[in-house]
Design a protein around this motif. Sequence first.
Motif, mmCIF file in Angstrom:
data_model
loop_
_atom_site.group_PDB
_atom_site.id
_atom_site.type_symbol
_atom_site.label_atom_id
_atom_site.label_comp_id
_atom_site.label_asym_id
_atom_site.label_seq_id
_atom_site.Cartn_x
_atom_site.Cartn_y
_atom_site.Cartn_z
ATOM 1 N N PRO A 39 0.805 -1.227 0.000
ATOM 2 C CA PRO A 39 0.000 0.000 0.000
ATOM 3 C C PRO A 39 0.838 1.277 0.000
ATOM 4 O O PRO A 39 0.474 2.265 -0.631
ATOM 5 N N LEU A 40 1.977 1.252 0.693
ATOM 6 C CA LEU A 40 2.839 2.437 0.729
ATOM 7 C C LEU A 40 3.767 2.505 -0.482
ATOM 8 O O LEU A 40 4.411 3.520 -0.716
ATOM 9 N N GLY A 41 3.832 1.429 -1.255
ATOM 10 C CA GLY A 41 4.656 1.419 -2.460
ATOM 11 C C GLY A 41 4.102 2.273 -3.571
ATOM 12 O O GLY A 41 4.770 2.501 -4.585
ATOM 13 N N LYS A 42 2.868 2.738 -3.399
ATOM 14 C CA LYS A 42 2.288 3.659 -4.382
ATOM 15 C C LYS A 42 2.963 5.036 -4.323
ATOM 16 O O LYS A 42 2.868 5.820 -5.258
ATOM 17 N N VAL A 43 3.645 5.309 -3.204
ATOM 18 C CA VAL A 43 4.439 6.535 -3.088
ATOM 19 C C VAL A 43 5.782 6.279 -3.763
ATOM 20 O O VAL A 43 6.505 5.348 -3.381
ATOM 21 N N ALA A 44 6.101 7.074 -4.786
ATOM 22 C CA ALA A 44 7.283 6.812 -5.609
ATOM 23 C C ALA A 44 8.556 6.644 -4.792
ATOM 24 O O ALA A 44 9.365 5.734 -5.054
ATOM 25 N N ALA A 45 8.736 7.474 -3.792
ATOM 26 C CA ALA A 45 9.960 7.413 -2.993
ATOM 27 C C ALA A 45 10.068 6.135 -2.169
ATOM 28 O O ALA A 45 11.163 5.749 -1.751
ATOM 29 N N LEU A 46 8.947 5.463 -1.934
ATOM 30 C CA LEU A 46 8.935 4.255 -1.110
ATOM 31 C C LEU A 46 8.800 2.974 -1.928
ATOM 32 O O LEU A 46 8.845 1.876 -1.378
ATOM 33 N N ARG A 47 8.631 3.116 -3.226
ATOM 34 C CA ARG A 47 8.343 1.956 -4.075
ATOM 35 C C ARG A 47 9.411 0.866 -3.968
ATOM 36 O O ARG A 47 9.095 -0.310 -3.781
ATOM 37 N N LYS A 48 10.684 1.260 -4.079
ATOM 38 C CA LYS A 48 11.747 0.253 -4.065
ATOM 39 C C LYS A 48 11.880 -0.430 -2.704
ATOM 40 O O LYS A 48 12.311 -1.582 -2.623
ATOM 41 N N LEU A 49 11.545 0.290 -1.648
ATOM 42 C CA LEU A 49 11.633 -0.307 -0.318
ATOM 43 C C LEU A 49 10.540 -1.335 -0.090
ATOM 44 O O LEU A 49 10.796 -2.422 0.441
ATOM 45 N N PHE A 50 9.324 -1.011 -0.512
ATOM 46 C CA PHE A 50 8.177 -1.842 -0.143
ATOM 47 C C PHE A 50 7.698 -2.803 -1.233
ATOM 48 O O PHE A 50 7.183 -3.875 -0.921
ATOM 49 N N ASN A 51 7.802 -2.431 -2.507
ATOM 50 C CA ASN A 51 7.288 -3.293 -3.571
ATOM 51 C C ASN A 51 8.297 -4.374 -3.935
ATOM 52 O O ASN A 51 9.506 -4.208 -3.773
ATOM 53 N N VAL A 52 7.777 -5.478 -4.483
ATOM 54 C CA VAL A 52 8.629 -6.571 -4.966
ATOM 55 C C VAL A 52 8.402 -6.719 -6.469
ATOM 56 O O VAL A 52 7.277 -6.912 -6.919
ATOM 57 N N GLY A 53 9.461 -6.632 -7.245
ATOM 58 C CA GLY A 53 9.366 -6.669 -8.693
ATOM 59 C C GLY A 53 9.688 -5.304 -9.259
ATOM 60 O O GLY A 53 10.283 -4.461 -8.578
ATOM 61 N N PRO A 54 9.344 -5.049 -10.521
ATOM 62 C CA PRO A 54 8.560 -5.908 -11.413
ATOM 63 C C PRO A 54 9.379 -7.029 -12.053
ATOM 64 O O PRO A 54 10.594 -6.930 -12.177
ATOM 65 N N PHE A 55 8.645 -8.068 -12.475
ATOM 66 C CA PHE A 55 9.210 -9.187 -13.207
ATOM 67 C C PHE A 55 8.404 -9.419 -14.476
ATOM 68 O O PHE A 55 7.183 -9.212 -14.495
ATOM 69 N N ALA A 56 9.076 -9.858 -15.528
ATOM 70 C CA ALA A 56 8.351 -10.388 -16.677
ATOM 71 C C ALA A 56 7.684 -11.678 -16.225
ATOM 72 O O ALA A 56 8.306 -12.506 -15.556
ATOM 73 N N ALA A 57 6.407 -11.853 -16.572
ATOM 74 C CA ALA A 57 5.648 -12.978 -16.013
ATOM 75 C C ALA A 57 5.110 -13.901 -17.096
ATOM 76 O O ALA A 57 4.456 -13.445 -18.036
ATOM 77 N N PRO A 58 5.351 -15.204 -16.985
ATOM 78 C CA PRO A 58 4.682 -16.161 -17.867
ATOM 79 C C PRO A 58 3.242 -16.337 -17.430
ATOM 80 O O PRO A 58 2.820 -15.796 -16.405
ATOM 81 N N GLY A 59 2.472 -17.109 -18.196
ATOM 82 C CA GLY A 59 1.072 -17.329 -17.868
ATOM 83 C C GLY A 59 0.197 -16.234 -18.437
ATOM 84 O O GLY A 59 0.664 -15.327 -19.129
ATOM 85 N N SER A 60 -1.086 -16.313 -18.159
ATOM 86 C CA SER A 60 -2.044 -15.359 -18.723
ATOM 87 C C SER A 60 -3.388 -15.549 -18.062
ATOM 88 O O SER A 60 -3.540 -16.376 -17.154
ATOM 89 N N ASN A 61 -4.373 -14.793 -18.560
ATOM 90 C CA ASN A 61 -5.749 -15.006 -18.121
ATOM 91 C C ASN A 61 -6.208 -16.412 -18.480
ATOM 92 O O ASN A 61 -6.067 -16.854 -19.619
ATOM 93 N N GLU A 62 -6.750 -17.108 -17.511
ATOM 94 C CA GLU A 62 -7.461 -18.366 -17.715
ATOM 95 C C GLU A 62 -6.631 -19.506 -18.289
ATOM 96 O O GLU A 62 -7.150 -20.394 -18.964
ATOM 97 N N VAL A 63 -5.306 -19.522 -18.041
ATOM 98 C CA VAL A 63 -4.547 -20.762 -18.133
ATOM 99 C C VAL A 63 -4.383 -21.262 -16.697
ATOM 100 O O VAL A 63 -4.716 -20.558 -15.744
ATOM 101 N N ILE A 64 -3.886 -22.473 -16.511
ATOM 102 C CA ILE A 64 -3.757 -22.986 -15.145
ATOM 103 C C ILE A 64 -2.889 -22.054 -14.316
ATOM 104 O O ILE A 64 -3.234 -21.706 -13.183
#
Length: 795
Positions: free
Chosen positions: A685-710
């Motif tokens: 929730p606090l990662g929405k603040v730009a200055a705190l993003r790197k501290l609190f958020n994890v990622g981003p990562f390129a992600a496999p998978g998609s809508n409605e696959v297993i």
Amino acid sequence: MKKIKKFLLVVVLIIVLLGIGLCAYIFHLKPKYEGEVQLKNLQKETTVYFDDYGVPHIYADSEKDAMTALGYVHAQERLWQMELLRRIAPGRLSEIFGSVALKNDMFFSGIGIEEASAKAIAKLDKNSESYKLTLAYLDGINQYLEEGVTPIEFTLVGVKKEKFTIKDVYNIFGYMSFSFAMAQKTDPLLTDLRAKYGAAYIKDLGILGEFNTTKIRSSKEHLEEYAEISKSVASLLDKSPIPPFVGSNSWVVGPNRTKNKKVIFANDPHIGFSQPATWYEAHIVTPKHELYGCYLAGTPFPLLAHNRDYAYGLTMFENDDIDFYQETNKADDANQYQTPTGFATYESRKKTITIKDTSDVVLTIKSSRHGPIMNDLLMNLKSKKPIAMSWIYTQQPIQILDAVYGLSHAKSKDDFRKAVQLVAAPGLNVMYGDAKGNVAWWATGTLYKHNKGVNSFFILDGASGKDDITEYLDFTKNPSAENPKWGYVYSANNQPEPVDGYLYPGYYLPEDRAKRISGLMDAKSDWDKEGISKMIFDNTSSVATGVVQNLIANLDGKAISEEEKEVLNVLKAWKGTTNLEDVAPTIYNKWIYLYLKNTFEDEMGKEDFAVFLGTHLGKQIIARQIVNESSVWWDDIKTKNVKETRNQVVSKSFHEAVSALQKQLGNTIADWNWSKVHTVEHEHPLGKVAALRKLFNVGPFAAPGSNEVINNQFFGFNDEGKYYVKGGPSTRRVVDFSDIENSWSIIPTGQSGNPFSEHYSDQAEMFNAGKFRKMKLNKEEIIKTSTKLILKPKK
């Protein structure tokens, strides 16, 4: 020069001291994984081993001591998450986030979760084990709250510490139950569409279950403001600091279909991604009880768990347990409304919402016999006619505490089934497998019927009584299967088969995952843990390739450029996979989005179309509407004296897709990899603040998978052409009863919600790559790979 040197020396010294102070502060904030702690109300010394991924293995002389220890270590890692979860249902987020959370608080404080919790708690048996163990768990939380380290989020936001109570537990379960539901996003939108364009438009959406061809096998008055309900509730859930529960896969393979002739259990509940992750894993061992479970923050018993005797998990049933009723006020008195027996007076209550950055808001909530009036709770709902929400969860007895206690303490399949019956809402598919070779699933929830001809997918008439619920079904009528002859049970949020000829209405997801799961299961009878683990990370759609064929078949071949032919060749060769290196899913999803937009947005408008895409109907429609050449939706109502055809819409969408991808990713089609457009970031929730993003958020990562696959890494469509993953598997578990001590799990980020812990994100890359780690049960192995925290009775 000397003065400059002295000045620089002082500056360096200050920087060093600040650095040391910062390091000391960070070290102070880290969770305590070893040493000793004294706790009140412990009967005997209790040992907690934290393994190499931070999972606590709690060894206690009694279950009461174990639960006190669990509450303490759970709070140590997830106190901030607990705080957020307990504040949603009673409408108390504005106290810490300010007026930005007011809409959320107005809605949730009004729908009655807190009041329903109070009623349920008043009826609890204070001598029951479920009650006493819950109090022990809460005691552990509160002791950490009093004596443990204050989470950095509390300091940054300014949270005043308050003791946790049993009402918080019930409110957390209440929010979970509401976030499962889909009626609040769907019914008002459908009502508006029917009023504007007629029944033909609605019929094409398949709301009566026509599109659910792969079913779970059982072995037994016009107002445009209606859609504001859909838009408002969808927006509240999307912006909530705690993600909603949205889907899931699970399958349990019986002994006759496994290599080692023992049950294998698999489960991956789909939940909106967040940081911290949804589940906290913990292993409890006492002389009379052992359980390895996944716990929601602030709740004492796990919703997913296993031990040496049985395993259980859940998926969302997606049944319809919310109805909306339009009430009719008395002409000269807005405090009274029409009922079948005359006029009645609305019940009224007031709630005060405390807002951090401005004055309090006093909310007056009116309720009819059906439920709370939405007009008072949603700012954008301008309708003069009151709309009431009828929800099973707040109307039926809430026995959720006894239910989850029973699930986690069952001694047999029959015990387990009895506990399942206690859940009136939410609707769940509870999956079960055991060491004796039993496999089973039961749909929970109090199911009900209306009069014949009443369609609960629309806003109903509240005045006449003709649209009221006429019958509550006995649990024996709920869909289920125990040890079916085909050898396995599964659920992928798809519609169950009829029971006694009755197809229960709901907001089921398309058949894609169900078709893939049942197809793979039916193809072999020698499943092992490794095969199941590959299957749970499967990125292949069994439906998308058929959709592509139908799209291509409806293209105007005369107007295809050489570059577009190359694009079509990529699609024609596609096997339905959504791996990082694939190009076809990038093309496919862009084409699908533009086909949907060019088909539906003219009638719905931009905002309602966005809501539609977020409903399960928006997913159901993709594979089905494209084959209906006579669909009324093909015509663009904005073009006068012209009636567009399927071929025109499909062709237009294809040309637009190729052009958009060229602008976005360049002219080299081979470079349009899925990894460039499909990414995941686990947001705090606090990662929405730009200055705190790197501290609190994890990622981003390129992600496999998609809508409605297993490997359901789901996202919303947008004009940008970037697919930001909103959620997916909240855990992946594989429990093999032929090798129970080496069963596998993984969670999306890490065990800890403390950004300074080594276990804050140590599973993220493994999760994204489809890898697993052990859910350890062997004490000797646990001790070898763990740190040790000793909890001693405080004298």
